[in-house]
Design a protein around this motif. Structure first.
Motif, PDB file in Angstrom:
ATOM      1  N   ASN A  11       0.819  -1.220   0.000  1.00 20.88           N
ATOM      2  CA  ASN A  11       0.000   0.000   0.000  1.00 20.88           C
ATOM      3  C   ASN A  11       0.846   1.259   0.000  1.00 20.88           C
ATOM      4  O   ASN A  11       0.318   2.358   0.098  1.00 20.88           O
TER       5      ASN A  11
ATOM      6  N   LEU B 130      -2.208  -1.016  -4.610  1.00 22.18           N
ATOM      7  CA  LEU B 130      -3.600  -1.375  -4.344  1.00 22.18           C
ATOM      8  C   LEU B 130      -4.464  -1.359  -5.609  1.00 22.18           C
ATOM      9  O   LEU B 130      -5.282  -2.251  -5.797  1.00 22.18           O
TER      10      LEU B 130
ATOM     11  N   GLN C  42      -6.668  -4.538  -6.878  1.00 18.72           N
ATOM     12  CA  GLN C  42      -8.117  -4.475  -7.096  1.00 18.72           C
ATOM     13  C   GLN C  42      -8.485  -4.915  -8.510  1.00 18.72           C
ATOM     14  O   GLN C  42      -9.543  -5.507  -8.730  1.00 18.72           O
TER      15      GLN C  42
ATOM     16  N   PRO D 121      -4.684  -5.305   2.813  1.00 18.41           N
ATOM     17  CA  PRO D 121      -3.733  -4.207   2.687  1.00 18.41           C
ATOM     18  C   PRO D 121      -2.985  -4.050   4.005  1.00 18.41           C
ATOM     19  O   PRO D 121      -2.827  -5.022   4.739  1.00 18.41           O
TER      20      PRO D 121
ATOM     21  N   PRO E 230     -10.198  -0.662   3.920  1.00 16.91           N
ATOM     22  CA  PRO E 230      -9.395  -1.066   2.761  1.00 16.91           C
ATOM     23  C   PRO E 230     -10.208  -1.035   1.469  1.00 16.91           C
ATOM     24  O   PRO E 230     -11.422  -1.256   1.490  1.00 16.91           O
TER      25      PRO E 230
END
Lengths: 559, 309
Positions: free
Chosen positions: A402, A408, A412, A429, B250
C-alpha cells in the motif's frame, strides 16, 4: 537481484501543482534535437534520500550512478533501440575463460590512474571484492559471493584475511576461480563490487561510500546527506581508456529526497536550471498522462522504454487451494490483464501485456502464449476449467503493497477480474514494501496471491528465471514467491547456467520459460515500461528495452 | 410569552422550541435527515441505479487521456449518475453513496460510544472525587496532549492486516474521542454535585448509581447532546482524513476520504476534476449539515452563547 516497487507514488501538493500547471503552457520548444556538448551541470532529481556510492553496498545497474564514479572490469554500452552490450572497462577484454568455464583471467589496461595520479592496480580490485563479503557491508549485488571458490565461508578482509580464489599474480592481472562453470561471468565483473578500492583509503569502511576513491570520470565534491550530492571531474580519468563513458557534463548534482510530484512538475515546467535536469527513477503517473500527451513539447521530453520489469501475479503453489495446476491455469484465463495495464498507465506508459517470463530485450525472449485469451481475459473459460477441476466457491487472499501508487489499484484489478469467474479474492492491505517483502519471501508465507515486479540485474535470461523459479530460492528471503518447485526445471536451469556459449544458452532459457509456464506458477501481466521526463537541454537520454533506465554514463547537455 | 407558560415547559422542550426557530439549524436538520436517509438506503439506491461500486468499465475510459472518463462531467450519463472513476471505470455514484454510508456509520457509532463512555466517566469522576477523580483527570490530560493523528497512522500500519479496518477505526477514534467530552461533563457535574438537590438525595440515603442517573444525568443531557452533535462532523472528517492517508477502510470498500485522496492528481492536472467534485461535495454536505445542526442545538441549550437575533 532487484525486486521493484515502481516509484510513481503521488502525494498531495496542490499549491505547487497549481503553479506548475500555468508553467506548462509556456514551455515552448523541447525535444532532443540539439547535440550534446562538453560542459555544464546536469541535475538529477531523485525521490530517494540516499545515493549509495559504496561499491560493496550498491545494487546499481551497469548504467547507473555509481558507475559515474567507479569503474569495473567490464562495463555496459547502450545504443538507442538496442539492448545493453558488454564492453571491456578497466580490463583489456571481457575475460579469458579456461578450465571448462571455471577460471576467468583479466588483464588491466595500462595507464589507469586515481585522482592523485597513483596507478590502479589489480590488488585494489581484489580488495574491493573482498570488502563486499564483510557482513557489515552487506546489501550489494552479490552474485559473485556464491560463485567464487570459498566465498560461502569467507567473512571479508577485516576479519577473514584474504580470499584465495581471487588471484593477482602481478599488478595488472586478475584470475578468478569459480566453483562451477558460469557463462555470464563477464557480466558479473561489471558490477559495483568489482571496482578498485585502495586498501589504504579504506580507513572507515562504514563511511567509505560518502567519498570513495574515484576511478570513473567524476569524484564526490560534496555531500549533504539526504538532500544533495555534487560530483566534479576526476583529473585522473582518461577518456581514451573508456568505451562506456562520455564524461560530458563538468559536474553532476543529485537533488535528493524530492516528492515524486515535485520531480514531475518541475520537469514538465522546464524552467531555469530544470532545463538541465532529469529523473532517473520517477515514472510519469497516470494522472499526468493527459498533461504530457496534450503538449507535444512536453511529450518530446518523455523517454519511455519498450519493455522493462516483468509484472506478474504470483500464485502460492504450496497453498491447498492453489496446489492444483488446473486451478492455476484457470486463473490465467480469469485475470483481467487489461485492467492491470490501465492501472499502470495504459500500453503507452504502463507496458505491453505479457505472456512470457523472459522479458523483451533479453536473449532468450521468444514470444509465445500458452493461455491465449482476449486482453480482458476469458472468465467463461476459467469457470469451465474450475468446474472441470471440481472446484467451486474458490476464495483466495491477495496481499498488496500500500506504499506505492499502483500497489492497491493493481490488486483491485486482479480482484475484480477473478470475481468474474466466480473466484472471491480478499484484499489484505496494511503492508508497506518492507513488511510485504518479508511476508512473501519469508518462511511463513501466509498468502495466496500477490503482484510483484522483477527486473534482472544483468541482461541474461538467468536473471529472469533462476531467482523466481529455482527451488533453492524458496523462503529465507528468496524471491521464488510462488514457492514453485520442479526438479526437472531445477536441472534445466543448472544446465543453461553452465553453458558458456551464450547463443546456445539463450535457446535453453527459452525452453525453460515454456516449461515453467506449463505448470502455471505465475500469471505474467505486463512488461512494465518506464517513462521518465527530462529537461529540454538534456541529451542522449533514452531508455532501452533492457535496462529500462537512462544510461547516465553518456548523458550530455546542449547549450 | 407569559411566565406561567414558560414555567410549565421543561428546559429540553424550551431548547427544542428555540432550535426550531433557528433557520440554519433547520437547514442543518434537513441536511442531516437527508444524509441519514441516503446512507441508510444506499444499497437500495445503488441497486436502483443498476450499478455497483466494484465492476470495472474500461470501455468508458479514454486511453488517449490517461484513461480519464470519456465524456463531459467525468462521464456523467443516465447509467452513471456521477460519472465513473478514472483508471477503473467504476460507478462513482455507488462509490459516493456507499462511502457516505461508511463515513456516517463510523462517525455515529464513535459518537455514541464516546458519549456513553465519556458521560459515565465524567459524572462518576465528579461524583466520587478523591483519587478516582485525580486519576481520571490525568488520563484526560494525557489523551489531550497525545499526538493522536500520528498515533492513529502508526497503529493503522502495525495492526495485523487481518483485523477488520472499520472496527479499528471505531476503536481508535473512540479511545481518543471520549476524553474531551468526559472532561467537560466532569466540570459541569462538579458544580451540580455541590447543589442542594444532590445533597438532599444523598442525605436520604440514595445510592451513588441513583444519584448519578436520576439527579445528575438529566441535568447534563443538554451539554452531552450539544457536544455529541458537534463531534459528529469532527469524526466524519477524521475518518476521511485517515482514509485519505491510507489507513482507513481497505479498498475496494468505498470511502470518501480515499476517493478524495485518489482524485488529487486528477484535479491539479485538470484531467478529471469531477472525480474530486462528487465525493468532495458529499463530504462537505455531511460536515456542513451536522455542524449547522450542532450549532443550533448548542445555541438552543446554552443560553449564554445564544445569538441575540
Amino acid at each position: 537481484m532487484k525486486h521493484l516497487t515502481r516509484a510513481v507514488a503521488v502525494a498531495a501538493a496542490l499549491a505547487l501543482a497549481a503553479a506548475a500547471c500555468n508553467a506548462n503552457d509556456k514551455s515552448a520548444s523541447g525535444g532532443s534535437t540539439a547535440a550534446a556538448e562538453q560542459g555544464g551541470t546536469w541535475h538529477v532529481l531523485t525521490t530517494s534520500k540516499e545515493v549509495n556510492l559504496d561499491p560493496a553496498k550498491s545494487q546499481n545497474l551497469g548504467i547507473s550512478t555509481i558507475h559515474l564514479v567507479l569503474r569495473g572490469l567490464t562495463s555496459w554500452k547502450t545504443e538507442e533501440g538496442k539492448g545493453a552490450q558488454l564492453v571491456p572497462d578497466l580490463a583489456t577484454d571481457t575475460g579469458q575463460v579456461s578450465d571448462g568455464g571455471k577460471t576467468w583471467t583479466y588483464k588491466l589496461k595500462p595507464g589507469l590512474k586515481y585522482p592523485d595520479g597513483s596507478p590502479i592496480v589489480a590488488a585494489d580490485i581484489k580488495y574491493g571484492i573482498e570488502r563486499s563479503f564483510a557482513p557489515e557491508l552487506s546489501g550489494g549485488l552479490g552474485y559473485h559471493k556464491s560463485l567464487l571458490v570459498g566465498g560461502d565461508k569467507y567473512t571479508g578482509p577485516y576479519k577473514g584475511g584474504d580470499l584465495a580464489s581471487v588471484q593477482t599474480p602481478d599488478d595488472t592481472t586478475l584470475v578468478f576461480k569459480l566453483n562451477k562453470p558460469f557463462g555470464d561471468w563477464p557480466w558479473i565483473v561489471s558490477m559495483p563490487a568489482f571496482a578498485p578500492v585502495p586498501k589504504k583509503a579504506d580507513t572507515d569502511p562504514a563511511h567509505y561510500g560518502e567519498k570513495p576513491v574515484a576511478s570513473g570520470p567524476y569524484q564526490v565534491k560534496s555531500l549533504a546527506p539526504g538532500s544533495k550530492l555534487e560530483l566534479e571531474r576526476n583529473p585522473g580519468w582518461d577518456k581514451s581508456t573508456d568505451q562506456a563513458r562520455t564524461g560530458l557534463p563538468d559536474s553532476i548534482v543529485f537533488e535528493m529526497g524530492l516528492q515524486p510530484d515535485v520531480v514531475n512538475q518541475r520537469l514538465i515546467a522546464d524552467a531555469g536550471d530544470d532545463k538541465f535536469a532529469a529523473t532517473t527513477g520517477t515514472s510519469v503517473p497516470a494522472a499526468l498522462i493527459p498533461t504530457v500527451t496534450g503538449n507535444p513539447a512536453v511529450k518530446a521530453r518523455v523517454a519511455t522504454s519498450s519493455s522493462g520489469a516483468l509484472q506478474y501475479l504470483a500464485m502460492n503453489t504450496k497453498r491447498p487451494a492453489l496446489s492444483n495446476p488446473e486451478v492455476r491455469k484457470a486463473i490465467q484465463f480469469a485475470v483481467d490483464k487489461q485492467a492491470v495495464q490501465v492501472a499502470e498507465g495504459g500500453p503507452e506508459f504502463g507496458g505491453e501485456l505479457a505472456t512470457t517470463l523472459i522479458t523483451p530485450g533479453i536473449d532468450g525472449f521468444n514470444k509465445f502464449d500458452l493461455f491465449p485469451a482476449p486482453p480482458q481475459g476469458d472468465p467463461e473459460k476459467a469457470k469451465q476449467m474450475l468446474a472441470a477441476a471440481g472446484v467451486s466457491n474458490l476464495t483466495l487472499t491477495i496481499v498488496a503493497d500500500n506504499s506505492t501508487a499502483t500497489g492497491l489499484p493493481v490488486a483491485q484489478a486482479i480482484q475484480q477480474g477473478l470475481k468474474r469467474a466466480g473466484i472471491t479474492v480478499k484484499l489484505l492491505p496494511g503492508l508497506d514494501s518492507e513488511s510485504l517483502t518479508d511476508l512473501i519471501t519469508g518462511n511463513k508465507p501466509d498468502f495466496d496471491l500477490t503482484v510483484s515486479n522483477w527486473l534482472p540485474d544483468f541482461p541474461s535470461a538467468l536473471g529472469n528465471i533462476q531467482p523466481l523459479f529455482a527451488s533453492s530460492e524458496i523462503g529465507n528471503g528468496g524471491y521464488n514467491i510462488s514457492r514453485y518447485s520442479n526438479p526437472a526445471v531445477d536441472s534445466a536451469i543448472a544446465a543453461a547456467t553452465a553453458e558458456s556459449d551464450l547463443g546456445k544458452a539463450a535457446g535453453m532459457w527459452s525452453a525453460v520459460d515454456k516449461q515453467i509456464m506449463q505448470d502455471s506458477p505465475v500469471v505474467p501481466l505486463i512488461y512494465a515500461r518506464n517513462a521518465f521526463l527530462h529537461g529540454s537541454k538534456v541529451q542522449n537520454f533514452y531508455l532501452s528495452a533492457y535496462p529500462p533506465y537512462p544510461n547516465q554514463l553518456i548523458v550530455g547537455l546542449s547549450k | 410569552m407569559s411566565s406561567s407558560v414558560a414555567a410549565a415547559v421543561s428546559p429540553t422542550r424550551q431548547a427544542l422550541r428555540r432550535a426550531r426557530k433557528d433557520r440554519s439549524a433547520r437547514l442543518g436538520a434537513v441536511l442531516v435527515v437527508l444524509l441519514v436517509l441516503v446512507a441508510a438506503a444506499a444499497p437500495l439506491l445503488v441497486k436502483l441505479s443498476g450499478q455497483d461500486p466494484y465492476t470495472y468499465h474500461l470501455d468508458l475510459l479514454d486511453p488517449a487521456r490517461g484513461n480519464a472518463p470519456k465524456g463531459a462531467l467525468g462521464g456523467v450519463s443516465s447509467d452513471h449518475w456521477f460519472g465513473v472513476e478514472p483508471l477503473t471505470g467504476r460507478d462513482l455514484f455507488s462509490i459516493v453513496v456507499l462511502g457516505l454510508r461508511t463515513s456516517l456509520t463510523i462517525a455515529i457509532v464513535v459518537t455514541l460510544v464516546t458519549s456513553v463512555v465519556g458521560t459515565l466517566i465524567g459524572i462518576s469522576a465528579a461524583y466520587f472525587g478523591g483519587w478516582y477523580d485525580a486519576v481520571a483527570s490525568r488520563v484526560f490530560d494525557f489523551l489531550f496532549g497525545f499526538p493522536q493523528l500520528v498515533f492513529m497512522i502508526a497503529l493503522g500500519i502495525i495492526v495485523p492486516a487481518g483485523f477488520p479496518r472499520w472496527l479499528l477505526l471505531i476503536l481508535v477514534l473512540s479511545v481518543f474521542g471520549w476524553a474531551s467530552l468526559a472532561r467537560l461533563i466532569r466540570n459541569q457535574a462538579r458544580s451540580l454535585v455541590a447543589r442542594e438537590f444532590v445533597e438532599a438525595a444523598r442525605s436520604v440515603g440514595s445510592s451513588g448509581w441513583h444519584v448519578i442517573t436520576r439527579e445528575l444525568l438529566p441535568n447534563l443531557l443538554g451539554p452531552v447532546l450539544v457536544i455529541a452533535t458537534l463531534a459528529i462532523p469532527g469524526y466524519i472528517g477524521a475518518e476521511a482524513a485517515l482514509s485519505f492517508l491510507g489507513v482507513g477502510v481497505p479498498p475496494p470498500t468505498p470511502s470518501l476520504g480515499r476517493s478524495i485522496s485518489d482524485s488529487i492528481a486528477w484535479v491539479y492536472t485538470g484531467a478529471d476534476p469531477w472525480f474530486l467534485f462528487f465525493p468532495g461535495v458529499a463530504l462537505f454536505v455531511a460536515v456542513l449539515g451536522f455542524t449547522l445542526l450542532g450549532d443550533g442545538v448548542r445555541d438552543a441549550f446554552d443560553v449564554r452563547l445564544r445569538r441575540t437575533t
